[in-house]
Design a protein around this motif. Structure first.
Motif, short mmCIF file in Angstrom:
data_model
loop_
_atom_site.label_atom_id
_atom_site.label_comp_id
_atom_site.label_asym_id
_atom_site.label_seq_id
_atom_site.Cartn_x
_atom_site.Cartn_y
_atom_site.Cartn_z
N UNK A 1 0.82 -1.21 0.00
CA UNK A 1 0.00 0.00 0.00
C UNK A 1 0.85 1.27 0.00
N UNK A 2 2.01 1.18 0.62
CA UNK A 2 2.93 2.33 0.65
C UNK A 2 3.44 2.64 -0.74
N UNK A 3 3.72 1.58 -1.49
CA UNK A 3 4.28 1.75 -2.84
C UNK A 3 3.19 1.96 -3.89
N UNK A 4 2.02 1.36 -3.64
CA UNK A 4 0.92 1.45 -4.61
C UNK A 4 -0.36 1.93 -3.92
N UNK A 5 -0.48 3.22 -3.67
CA UNK A 5 -1.66 3.75 -2.96
C UNK A 5 -2.99 3.48 -3.67
N UNK A 6 -2.95 3.30 -5.00
CA UNK A 6 -4.20 3.01 -5.73
C UNK A 6 -4.74 1.64 -5.34
N UNK A 7 -3.85 0.68 -5.10
CA UNK A 7 -4.30 -0.64 -4.65
C UNK A 7 -4.93 -0.52 -3.26
N UNK A 8 -4.33 0.27 -2.40
CA UNK A 8 -4.89 0.48 -1.06
C UNK A 8 -6.27 1.10 -1.16
N UNK A 9 -6.42 2.10 -2.03
CA UNK A 9 -7.72 2.75 -2.21
C UNK A 9 -8.77 1.75 -2.70
N UNK A 10 -8.39 0.94 -3.67
CA UNK A 10 -9.31 -0.05 -4.22
C UNK A 10 -9.69 -1.09 -3.18
N UNK A 11 -8.71 -1.53 -2.41
CA UNK A 11 -8.96 -2.52 -1.35
C UNK A 11 -9.95 -1.97 -0.32
N UNK A 12 -9.77 -0.73 0.09
CA UNK A 12 -10.67 -0.11 1.07
C UNK A 12 -12.09 0.04 0.52
N UNK A 13 -12.20 0.32 -0.78
CA UNK A 13 -13.52 0.42 -1.40
C UNK A 13 -14.21 -0.95 -1.38
N UNK A 14 -13.45 -2.02 -1.62
CA UNK A 14 -14.04 -3.36 -1.58
C UNK A 14 -14.49 -3.72 -0.17
N UNK A 15 -13.72 -3.28 0.84
CA UNK A 15 -14.11 -3.53 2.22
C UNK A 15 -15.39 -2.77 2.59
N UNK A 16 -15.52 -1.56 2.08
CA UNK A 16 -16.73 -0.77 2.35
C UNK A 16 -17.97 -1.48 1.82
N UNK A 17 -17.85 -2.09 0.64
CA UNK A 17 -18.98 -2.82 0.08
C UNK A 17 -19.34 -4.01 0.96
N UNK A 18 -18.34 -4.75 1.39
CA UNK A 18 -18.58 -5.90 2.27
C UNK A 18 -19.20 -5.49 3.59
N UNK A 19 -18.80 -4.32 4.09
CA UNK A 19 -19.32 -3.82 5.36
C UNK A 19 -20.82 -3.55 5.29
N UNK A 20 -21.30 -3.14 4.14
CA UNK A 20 -22.74 -2.89 3.97
C UNK A 20 -23.53 -4.17 4.23
N UNK A 21 -23.06 -5.28 3.68
CA UNK A 21 -23.76 -6.56 3.86
C UNK A 21 -23.63 -7.07 5.30
N UNK A 22 -22.51 -6.80 5.93
CA UNK A 22 -22.30 -7.30 7.28
C UNK A 22 -23.07 -6.52 8.33
N UNK A 23 -23.17 -5.21 8.16
CA UNK A 23 -23.66 -4.36 9.25
C UNK A 23 -25.07 -3.81 9.09
N UNK A 24 -25.56 -3.72 7.88
CA UNK A 24 -26.88 -3.12 7.69
C UNK A 24 -27.98 -4.10 8.07
N UNK A 25 -28.98 -3.61 8.78
CA UNK A 25 -30.05 -4.47 9.25
C UNK A 25 -31.32 -4.39 8.46
N UNK A 26 -31.39 -3.50 7.47
CA UNK A 26 -32.62 -3.36 6.68
C UNK A 26 -32.29 -2.91 5.27
#
Length: 311
Positions: free
Chosen positions: A204-229
């Motif tokens: 991530x230090x060398x390739x910040x775009x990969x870090x950004x993409x990875x965090x976006x994928x985690x945000x999507x997964x978080x919606x399914x894990x945490x949303x109740x409705x």
């Protein structure tokens, strides 16, 4: 008596294979309407020599006896629909939910055959799209690293010196860093090992775009894990779309368009939090059973034995 003779004895005399009511058409389709439940899964699997079959299973059976509703050769919607419509409409109309992937043929099959059921697109297929978008960026950088290394090797030869690649603090070269980061990018950061966490830091230090993409994928997964409705999930997805638009990563824009095209069926996940995991598990059981039955060349007899376990 050798194994082949024993198998023939079982097939022709011990078992009730010859009286099996599905024997005439089993290679093309098997149907057990009595196993239809209110919650079904539909998926495809490669059974023999890469031949695809569409499989409908009853979630309530939990992969045991009574799980198999239908097994149909091929994935063409019209072929599968023709077989599934042999189940009386009164029974089909009792189905309230069917889990599936994003494939258009599966959607059409469910729409035509189980008209009163909610279609639920498997959350893991959605998440997989996001992970693949991350991998696309990693692979692009890996090819660039390979080109750069090849160029450096060529320059070193012309200069008459030996090539020494850059070695990072964890012992990886840049090329190795990109290759070995594949699996950690499929995992949540909480599940990284210490060596994976160190490798991710360097990546991530060398390739910040990969870090950004990875965090976006985690945000999507978080919606399914945490949303109740559905309502909360819909709002969170809208915010996620905004993040994707702002990031400018083309592969994620493709993911976002795919989600938008299926958003109502994706949001149906929040009704009962149903996934297609039971279908994936059932497919794995079939493949395992197939592996243990390598000596059975008669596909119909193999399907007969399969039906004895799961129909």
């Amino acid at each position: 008596m050798d194994g082949k003779q024993l198998q023939q004895q079982y097939k022709n005399h011990i078992s009730d294979y010859r009286q099996w009511d599905q024997v005439e058409h089993a290679e093309d389709w098997m149907l057990y309407a009595q196993n239809t439940g209110v919650q079904l899964s539909i998926d495809e699997t490669a059974l023999s020599n890469g031949e695809l079959y569409t499989i409908v299973t009853n979630k309530a059976a939990k992969g045991r006896k009574g799980a198999l509703v239908a097994m149909i050769k091929g994935t063409q919607a019209e072929t599968v629909i023709e077989v599934l419509k042999k189940i009386p409409k009164k029974i089909r109309d009792t189905v309230t939910e069917v889990t599936l992937d994003m494939a258009a043929n599966m959607n059409l099959i469910v729409k035509r055959c189980f008209a009163k059921a909610d279609r639920v697109i498997d959350r893991f297929h959605v998440q997989k799209l996001a992970y693949e978008a991350v991998q696309e960026i990693r692979i692009k950088y890996r090819w660039e690293a390979l080109d750069q290394e090849n160029g450096a090797i060529g320059a070193a030869k012309e200069a008459g010196i030996s090539f020494e690649p850059e070695v990072l603090e964890n012992g990886d070269t840049v090329k190795q860093l990109l290759a070995r980061s594949r699996y950690l990018l499929f995992k949540h950061q909480d599940k990284w090992t210490s060596s994976q966490a160190k490798r991710a830091h360097l990546l991530f230090e060398r390739y910040p775009l990969i870090k950004q993409a990875y965090n976006i994928s985690l945000e999507l997964g978080s919606i399914f894990r945490t949303c109740g409705s559905k309502e909360v999930a819909f709002k969170k997805l809208a915010l996620w779309y905004n993040t994707v638009e702002d990031c400018g990563i083309d592969s994620f824009k493709t993911v976002a368009r795919s989600i938008q095209a299926h958003y109502s069926d994706i949001l149906n996940f929040f009704n009962n939090r149903s996934t297609n995991a039971s279908a994936e598990s059932f497919n794995a059981k079939i493949k395992s059973f197939r592996s243990s039955s390598r000596g059975v060349r008669d596909i119909k007899f193999f399907l007969f034995r399969l039906s004895k376990l799961y129909a």
